[in-house]
Scaffold this active site. Structure first.
Site, PDB file in Angstrom:
ATOM      1  N   GLU A 246      42.094  42.216  38.387  1.00  0.00           N
ATOM      2  CA  GLU A 246      42.987  42.339  39.550  1.00  0.00           C
ATOM      3  C   GLU A 246      44.075  43.388  39.367  1.00  0.00           C
ATOM      4  O   GLU A 246      45.252  43.140  39.641  1.00  0.00           O
ATOM      5  CB  GLU A 246      43.606  40.972  39.877  1.00  0.00           C
ATOM      6  CG  GLU A 246      42.552  39.914  40.153  1.00  0.00           C
ATOM      7  CD  GLU A 246      43.132  38.539  40.478  1.00  0.00           C
ATOM      8  OE1 GLU A 246      44.370  38.364  40.393  1.00  0.00           O
ATOM      9  OE2 GLU A 246      42.329  37.646  40.798  1.00  0.00           O
TER      10      GLU A 246
ATOM     11  N   ASN B 129      37.206  43.333  37.074  1.00  0.00           N
ATOM     12  CA  ASN B 129      37.028  42.195  37.977  1.00  0.00           C
ATOM     13  C   ASN B 129      38.147  42.162  39.014  1.00  0.00           C
ATOM     14  O   ASN B 129      39.328  42.339  38.672  1.00  0.00           O
ATOM     15  CB  ASN B 129      37.063  40.905  37.137  1.00  0.00           C
ATOM     16  CG  ASN B 129      36.596  39.681  37.896  1.00  0.00           C
ATOM     17  OD1 ASN B 129      35.518  39.668  38.474  1.00  0.00           O
ATOM     18  ND2 ASN B 129      37.419  38.635  37.896  1.00  0.00           N
TER      19      ASN B 129
ATOM     20  N   ASP C  62      33.422  31.102  45.759  1.00  0.00           N
ATOM     21  CA  ASP C  62      33.567  29.810  46.419  1.00  0.00           C
ATOM     22  C   ASP C  62      33.758  30.088  47.901  1.00  0.00           C
ATOM     23  O   ASP C  62      34.157  31.171  48.295  1.00  0.00           O
ATOM     24  CB  ASP C  62      34.694  28.939  45.825  1.00  0.00           C
ATOM     25  CG  ASP C  62      36.012  29.658  45.597  1.00  0.00           C
ATOM     26  OD1 ASP C  62      36.255  30.714  46.221  1.00  0.00           O
ATOM     27  OD2 ASP C  62      36.813  29.161  44.778  1.00  0.00           O
TER      28      ASP C  62
END
Ligand code: XIL
Length: 439
Positions: free
Chosen positions: A252, A294, A363
């Site tokens: 991030e 990521n 998710d």
């Protein structure tokens, strides 16, 4: 060839036929990874600039050789050369799948039954990793060490999944809470669990602005921060060398608006070069791991995806040892932001640079929707990964809705995962299963 290598051989040959990259195809831990930059898809030139096989290297003749399950002999094989090996591999896949998870012929029948009563069903759960393996992908879950003592949690995790990301246990605050005092207990519990159950592990994460211990946040000197960062990466990646197949090296780092790097302590004191330095340190500490960047919000189209793409392209051009990009994929149920088509397009341009991709933290919160829509969302995104030649894995961010990090955050019960509070498989489970089966 070890079992993991055989398990993934068949679809890897198939995928090699779809994407021609010369040289530098390797298998790593049983998965095909790509260390060359110039590739052709379906005969059309899609070549990026950027790294070469050598540029992703490190000491010891290339980072992607010698990893657990790696099969250097397959490197550079021509797409047309699979032949009888392909057929053998298909047999191996079936044998290994049957031996490893004891899937029996009744699994499909039980799947239908469980969809209605949602009883815990090991045969059904195991069908997930079998389907993923037969599609040549890993299926992962974020695991919390504190839950492993709960039998249903541990059983479901080990039965359905073959890939583990420690949810918090390898972050900086967990591994180095005091400067130069390293605490690997909970991370080691994760790797031990994975090893006992034949699961691979991705380390998460070496450098991140969040979950930093106070002593790091308190540093106000660029030299001290640089030394602390390199030491942290070196110690943690060395400790887990040989136990993880990949690392989220930097997490991030890009600002939400996609216009710049995030204004983190690392960017403030070290400038943009901290990413290059982090990846180089990780490669030095673990020559065999896939090194990943990521992030969230960079899965599909938009400024942040464009920024990440340009950033990793620049890293490759500078010879920085980056092997792939993780697309977190915390998402809602509607197939709009990002759409599956946008995710596919983004994966394809990253692959064209010679990078692997993973869906790293998926998710699908359903605060305002239903389970069938959620299932479709999972199905469509996993289907993209199953179709993209260099998408190696799909990881969901938790085993059961019971312990989702989104509980009480996105809403009281966002139910974002594949298994419900009682470890019953949800329609989302079937959506993922079908996607890996090409349905
Ligand atoms: C989350 C964990 O799930 C939570 O338990 C913790 O409190 C905060 O971090 N992106 C990441 C993950 O890369 O590390 C985050 O995990 C979720 C968002």
């Amino acid at each position: 060839m070890n079992r993991a290598g055989r398990l993934f051989s068949k679809p890897l040959f198939d995928r090699r036929a779809q994407l021609r990259c010369v040289p530098g195809l390797r298998t790593f831990a049983g998965l095909m990874i790509l260390s060359a930059a110039a590739c052709r898809r379906d005969g059309a030139a899609v070549g990026g600039t950027g790294g070469s096989a050598a540029s992703t290297g490190g000491a010891g003749g290339g980072p992607l050789e010698g990893g657990s399950g790696g099969e250097g002999s397959e490197a550079g094989m021509d797409a047309g050369g699979a032949g009888s090996a392909d057929a053998d591999a298909a047999v191996d896949v079936r044998m290994d799948a049957a031996v490893d998870v004891r899937m029996d012929a009744a699994a499909d029948v039980r799947m239908d039954a469980a969809a209605s009563d949602r009883s815990v069903d090991a045969g059904l759960a195991a069908a997930l990793k079998v389907a993923a393996a037969q599609a040549g992908r890993l299926i992962g879950a974020a695991i919390g060490a504190s839950h492993l003592s709960e039998a249903a949690y541990a059983t479901t995790a080990a039965t359905a999944f073959d890939f583990v990301t420690p949810e918090n246990e390898m972050k900086w605050d967990a591994t180095e809470p005091t400067q130069n005092v390293f605490t690997f207990g909970s991370g080691d519990a994760i790797t031990a669990f994975a090893q006992q159950n034949g699961m691979k592990v991705k380390g998460h994460t070496l450098v991140w602005h969040s979950q930093l211990p106070a002593w790091v946040s308190g540093i106000t000197d660029s030299t001290a921060l640089h030394e602390a960062m390199i030491n942290h990466i070196t110690q943690v990646a060395s400790h887990y060398r040989g136990q993880v197949i990949a690392w989220d090296v930097v997490n991030e780092a890009v600002a939400d608006d996609g216009q710049s790097l995030r204004d983190s302590i690392f960017y403030q004191y070290l400038g943009a070069g901290y990413l290059d330095d982090a990846f180089n340190a990780a490669r030095a500490a673990d020559p065999g791991a896939l090194l990943l960047y990521n992030d969230y919000g960079a899965e599909g189209a938009g400024a942040k995806s464009d920024y990440v793409y340009s950033m990793v392209k620049g890293m490759l051009a500078r010879g920085v040892p980056i092997n792939g990009v993780g697309l977190q994929m915390h998402t809602g149920p509607a197939d709009t932001s990002p759409s599956a088509a946008q995710v596919a397009a983004n994966m394809q341009r990253l692959e064209a640079l010679g990078l692997n991709v993973v869906i790293s933290e998926m998710d699908v919160q359903i605060c305002t929707s239903d389970e069938d829509t959620q299932s479709t969302r999972f199905h469509d995104i996993v289907g993209v990964c199953a179709s993209e030649p260099l998408c190696l894995a799909v990881t969901v961010w938790g085993v059961s809705d019971k312990y989702s990090w989104l509980n009480g955050v996105s809403c009281a019960t966002p139910q974002p995962l594949l298994f419900d509070d009682n470890y019953g498989p949800k329609p989302a489970f079937t959506g993922v299963l079908d996607a890996f089966r090409g349905l």
